[in-house]
Design an enzyme around this catalytic site. Structure first.
Site, PDB file in Angstrom:
ATOM      1  N   CYS A   1     -10.628  -3.871  -3.554  1.00  0.00           N
ATOM      2  CA  CYS A   1      -9.606  -4.836  -3.997  1.00  0.00           C
ATOM      3  C   CYS A   1     -10.240  -6.154  -4.411  1.00  0.00           C
ATOM      4  O   CYS A   1      -9.730  -6.844  -5.285  1.00  0.00           O
ATOM      5  CB  CYS A   1      -8.564  -5.042  -2.899  1.00  0.00           C
TER       6      CYS A   1
ATOM      7  N   CYS B   1      -9.941  -5.389   1.005  1.00  0.00           N
ATOM      8  CA  CYS B   1     -11.062  -4.445   1.064  1.00  0.00           C
ATOM      9  C   CYS B   1     -12.005  -4.675  -0.122  1.00  0.00           C
ATOM     10  O   CYS B   1     -11.681  -5.402  -1.064  1.00  0.00           O
ATOM     11  CB  CYS B   1     -10.548  -3.001   1.090  1.00  0.00           C
TER      12      CYS B   1
ATOM     13  N   CYS C   1      -4.007   0.569  -2.534  1.00  0.00           N
ATOM     14  CA  CYS C   1      -3.861  -0.666  -1.768  1.00  0.00           C
ATOM     15  C   CYS C   1      -2.748  -1.545  -2.344  1.00  0.00           C
ATOM     16  O   CYS C   1      -2.372  -1.417  -3.514  1.00  0.00           O
ATOM     17  CB  CYS C   1      -5.167  -1.446  -1.767  1.00  0.00           C
TER      18      CYS C   1
ATOM     19  N   GLU D   1      -2.923  -4.634  -3.095  1.00  0.00           N
ATOM     20  CA  GLU D   1      -3.429  -5.468  -4.183  1.00  0.00           C
ATOM     21  C   GLU D   1      -3.308  -4.737  -5.515  1.00  0.00           C
ATOM     22  O   GLU D   1      -2.932  -5.328  -6.538  1.00  0.00           O
ATOM     23  CB  GLU D   1      -4.898  -5.831  -3.928  1.00  0.00           C
TER      24      GLU D   1
ATOM     25  N   GLU E   1       0.340   5.218   0.667  1.00  0.00           N
ATOM     26  CA  GLU E   1      -0.588   6.259   1.122  1.00  0.00           C
ATOM     27  C   GLU E   1      -0.128   7.635   0.645  1.00  0.00           C
ATOM     28  O   GLU E   1       0.961   7.788   0.072  1.00  0.00           O
ATOM     29  CB  GLU E   1      -0.719   6.172   2.648  1.00  0.00           C
TER      30      GLU E   1
ATOM     31  N   ASN F   1       0.841  -1.194   0.000  1.00  0.00           N
ATOM     32  CA  ASN F   1       0.000   0.000   0.000  1.00  0.00           C
ATOM     33  C   ASN F   1       0.878   1.247   0.000  1.00  0.00           C
ATOM     34  O   ASN F   1       1.964   1.274   0.613  1.00  0.00           O
ATOM     35  CB  ASN F   1      -1.005  -0.009   1.154  1.00  0.00           C
TER      36      ASN F   1
HETATM   37  N1  THU Z   1      -5.178  -1.771   2.574  1.00  0.00           N
HETATM   38  C1  THU Z   1      -4.614  -2.534   1.584  1.00  0.00           C
HETATM   39  O1  THU Z   1      -3.517  -2.225   1.088  1.00  0.00           O
HETATM   40  N2  THU Z   1      -5.292  -3.619   1.165  1.00  0.00           N
HETATM   41  C2  THU Z   1      -6.470  -4.047   1.694  1.00  0.00           C
HETATM   42  O2  THU Z   1      -7.093  -4.936   1.141  1.00  0.00           O
HETATM   43  C3  THU Z   1      -6.954  -3.439   2.951  1.00  0.00           C
HETATM   44  C4  THU Z   1      -6.467  -2.048   3.181  1.00  0.00           C
HETATM   45  C5  THU Z   1      -4.474  -0.566   3.026  1.00  0.00           C
HETATM   46  C6  THU Z   1      -5.107   0.730   2.595  1.00  0.00           C
HETATM   47  C7  THU Z   1      -4.567   1.684   3.624  1.00  0.00           C
HETATM   48  O3  THU Z   1      -3.294   2.143   3.197  1.00  0.00           O
HETATM   49  C8  THU Z   1      -4.370   0.832   4.860  1.00  0.00           C
HETATM   50  O4  THU Z   1      -4.424  -0.524   4.426  1.00  0.00           O
HETATM   51  C9  THU Z   1      -5.449   1.042   5.928  1.00  0.00           C
HETATM   52  O5  THU Z   1      -6.726   0.945   5.389  1.00  0.00           O
END
Ligand code: THU
Length: 129
Positions: free
Chosen positions: A86, A83, A50, A52, A41, A39
């Site tokens: 994803c 999520c 994300c 994924e 940000e 991920n």
């Molecule tokens: N996140 C992912 O990278 N993949 C997921 O399937 C769940 C959430 C990340 C997004 C964000 O940077 C952090 O987790 C918190 O939500």
């Protein structure tokens, strides 16, 4: 190296200064190659991506379009769940029976499938008129 080990290794490189929730993903395409993602940000929060999405982008850039297997890991009390967005992204490139391994750093693992994560998915079939 197992797919989960690859996800665990790459997770350290995640850029998550806002949530402090680092996620690592490894996916194997049907060609047998492994692609990883983390991920990423952003100070403008909705612009984050994300893990994924990163792994899928790497696979697509390498010229592959089908996923054979996925592993996702984070430092969570339970195996981390992809999520909603994803799930949809994975479904674009994976059949319903593709196995998704979800894990946390304590060695707790669970397995499911792309179809179980997103039953009744919107897919390109529905765009055909
Ligand atoms: N996140 C992912 O990278 N993949 C997921 O399937 C769940 C959430 C990340 C997004 C964000 O940077 C952090 O987790 C918190 O939500």
């Amino acid at each position: 190296m197992s797919l989960l080990a690859a996800a665990r290794d790459i997770r350290d490189k995640a850029y998550a200064p806002y949530s402090n929730f680092k996620v690592g993903v490894a996916l194997r395409s049907t060609s047998g190659e492994v692609f990883v993602g983390v991920n990423v940000e952003n100070a403008a929060y909705p612009e984050g991506t994300c893990a994924e999405a990163g792994a899928i982008a790497a696979m697509i850039a390498a010229g592959h379009t089908r996923i054979a297997e996925v592993a996702v890991i984070a430092d969570a009390p339970v195996p981390v769940q992809p999520c909603g967005g994803c799930r949809q992204k994975l479904r674009e490139f994976a059949d319903d029976d593709v196995v998704v391994t979800m894990a946390n750093l304590n060695g707790v693992e669970a397995q499911t499938t792309v179809g179980a994560l997103l039953p009744g998915a919107f897919s390109k079939d529905q765009l055909e008129t």
